[in-house]
Structure formats: C-alpha cells, structure tokens
Motif scaffolding. Structure first.
Motif, mmCIF file in Angstrom:
data_model
loop_
_atom_site.group_PDB
_atom_site.id
_atom_site.type_symbol
_atom_site.label_atom_id
_atom_site.label_comp_id
_atom_site.label_asym_id
_atom_site.label_seq_id
_atom_site.Cartn_x
_atom_site.Cartn_y
_atom_site.Cartn_z
ATOM 1 N N THR A 104 -108.256 59.976 -2.216
ATOM 2 C CA THR A 104 -107.389 59.620 -3.327
ATOM 3 C C THR A 104 -107.616 60.577 -4.481
ATOM 4 O O THR A 104 -108.640 61.248 -4.557
ATOM 5 C CB THR A 104 -107.656 58.170 -3.794
ATOM 6 N N GLN A 105 -106.654 60.628 -5.404
ATOM 7 C CA GLN A 105 -106.771 61.486 -6.577
ATOM 8 C C GLN A 105 -107.574 60.825 -7.689
ATOM 9 O O GLN A 105 -107.916 61.470 -8.680
ATOM 10 C CB GLN A 105 -105.368 61.838 -7.104
ATOM 11 N N GLU A 158 -112.783 58.078 -5.460
ATOM 12 C CA GLU A 158 -113.184 59.134 -4.544
ATOM 13 C C GLU A 158 -114.700 59.316 -4.547
ATOM 14 O O GLU A 158 -115.314 59.535 -3.495
ATOM 15 C CB GLU A 158 -112.485 60.442 -4.907
#
Length: 315
Positions: free
Chosen positions: A211-212, A217
């Motif tokens: 994920t961003q 993350e």
C-alpha cells in the motif's frame, strides 16, 4: 480468541505474542504510529515524537483492564519497567500502555495499543465495542489517581489504537477513527473540544498487499513480510530511517524465529532457509535484484548458480 492474552494468529504460542508486543512497543515504532494516527502529533517529526513526547517506558501486558485492578498498576507508567510482561490466567490486560505529552500544551495523553489477531470481522463480539470499553476504562480509572472529587477538568484524553493483524480482505489496509463529536440541535452555542473530545478509538486493519500508506506498509514489513529479521532491519532503515539497535534487532529476530508458517525452513543459527521459494518471496516483496536477495539471505557462492537456474524455470 476470547482475550488479548491469547497468542497471535490462532495457535501461535505466548512467546511469539510477547515478542511481537516488544517489537511494537519500541519508541521508534510508536512514534510512527502516533504521527499517523493521533491528530495531536501529525505536524511533529518522528524524531521529536520519539525523543521529546513519549514518556517513560511503555508497559507491556501488565496493566489489567477490569475495575479495581487498573489504578495500582498504571502508576508505574511514569517509571522504568524492567520486568517481562506476564500472561495471567483469566485476566485481560492492555497490550501496550504508555503516556505522551501533547506538543503544544504539554498536557499528557494516555495511549493504549492493542494487537488483535482476529481474521474474521465478528469473532463472537464487536472488536470496536471492545476497544471502546478499553478506552472507557482508561478514562474512569483516572479518578483517585489523576483527579480527585469533582475535579473532572483534569481528566486526560485517551486513545486506544487497535492493530488488527489478520484482517479480512474487504477491510485490509484501512484506518478508521472514532471519537465524540458535537451535534448542535438548536441555538448557536458551541462547546470547546477539550471538554468532550476525551475518548478516541482508532482501528488499523493490516492487509497482505502493498500500500502507499507509510504506516500500514511499515507494519506490513514488520509483521507480514516473508523475510528474515536482517532483511526487515535493512528495509526499515532504508525506507523509514529506523535504525534498530542490537537488542532491538534481537527482539525482531526472536519474533521471526517464533513465527510459524511464514518461511519454509525458518532460521538456523541466524541464517535463512535457502530455497527458491524464499528468494521469490523476497524479490517480490522488496523489489530487490536476485543478487541482492541472495546476499541478504547469505546464500553460499556454490549454491547461487543452481538457484539462479531454478528460478528461471517456469513455476
């Protein structure tokens, strides 16, 4: 699972559970959590949160949740704690409990971080309601310790943050916050937020995919990544500037060693199972080259050529 003291991921033992809490309770990790999930710290640097605002040593699995048990233990949050957290039969305890100062006002916040292993949305009860109960207990337990009589203005704001480690696919990689809000039904009067914004619940649902979101993350790397501790250590340093000490690395290694089902062969005297599956997982999760992945897995030179040929085969 029926209590926070049960081991993570179903049948994992209590040692893994405790190791995971110790990793999460490191101030370097807590600072990232506070910056992302607690509004009072969103404009502060991770370094300042870690060094200036998190007070004392976080307590791990030591403070009971239920009435008449909380106050006598929570006073120790201001001092140094050198005991290992224990698991008491039939007793529910907060996973990680600590205090931090609000940067602008220097008012103390009480913070709870719980690691939740449920892989289902409704494990016989609402996790969100359980989180609200924990936060409510932290508010009510302040009477007779942080304020006396009718001096309710001295009540500290409370955050309970829940990290759901094994979230279902439809909720994975999500962060939700719940708090008291004012709803004006008639008239023009507005109360100041400090009078009612006391109880806050934040739910983080950790998924398997990348994920961003930096915080999700980072936690995915720590708890879900299929890689050994030395690789995770390097990832944390390169991506987040988190430099683990030798002792902190040992805690991370202990957690990885105790983990079941993540690796084919696990660790052996600090080395990682040398299989093509391990290499594929590491390359896919980190984006590293084959050469770097082999270096991080400490694969002997005589095995590299064979593994390289195996990886080129269709699978």
């Amino acid at each position: 699972m029926n209590s926070s003291e049960e081991a993570l991921y179903g049948n994992r033992n209590a040692a893994y559970d405790q190791a995971a809490k110790k990793v999460l309770s490191q101030k370097k990790i807590l600072a990232f959590i506070l910056k992302r999930m607690v509004e009072e710290f969103q404009d502060e640097s991770v370094q300042d949160i870690m060094t200036k605002y998190i007070e004392g040593t976080p307590l791990i699995s030591q403070v009971p949740v239920h009435p008449d048990e909380t106050n006598q233990e929570i006073e120790r949050i201001h001092g140094n704690n050198t005991e290992d957290g224990s698991i008491s039969e039939g007793m529910v305890r907060y996973d990680i409990l600590f205090q931090a100062l609000v940067p602008k006002t220097k008012e103390p916040l009480m913070l709870i971080i719980n690691i939740e292993a449920q892989g289902q949305a409704k494990p016989g009860y609402s996790i969100l309601k359980r989180a609200t109960y924990y936060a409510s207990r932290m508010v009510s337990s302040q009477r007779g310790r942080d304020f006396y009589g009718d001096d309710y203005d001295r009540i500290k704001k409370v955050y309970t943050i829940w990290i759901c480690m094994n979230a279902p696919k439809d909720t994975g990689n999500s962060i939700n916050r719940y708090r008291m809000m004012e709803e004006r039904l008639h008239g023009k009067y507005h109360a100041e937020q400090w009078q009612y914004n006391i109880l806050n619940v934040v739910m983080l649902y950790l998924g398997n995919r990348k994920t961003q979101d930096d915080l999700i993350e980072m936690l995915r790397i720590i708890f879900k990544e299929k890689a050994p501790a030395l690789v995770k250590k390097q990832q944390l340093e390169e991506a987040y500037g988190i430099r683990l000490t030798e002792d902190e690395t040992k805690e991370l290694s202990k957690m990885c060693n105790l983990s079941e089902g993540l690796y084919n062969n696990g660790f052996n005297d600090g080395t990682y199972g040398r299989t093509k599956t391990d290499l594929r997982n590491l390359i896919e999760s980190t984006g590293w080259s084959l050469a770097k992945a082999m270096e991080m897995l400490r694969i002997p030179p005589e095995e590299k050529e064979h593994l390289e040929k195996e990886l080129k085969k269709k699978h």
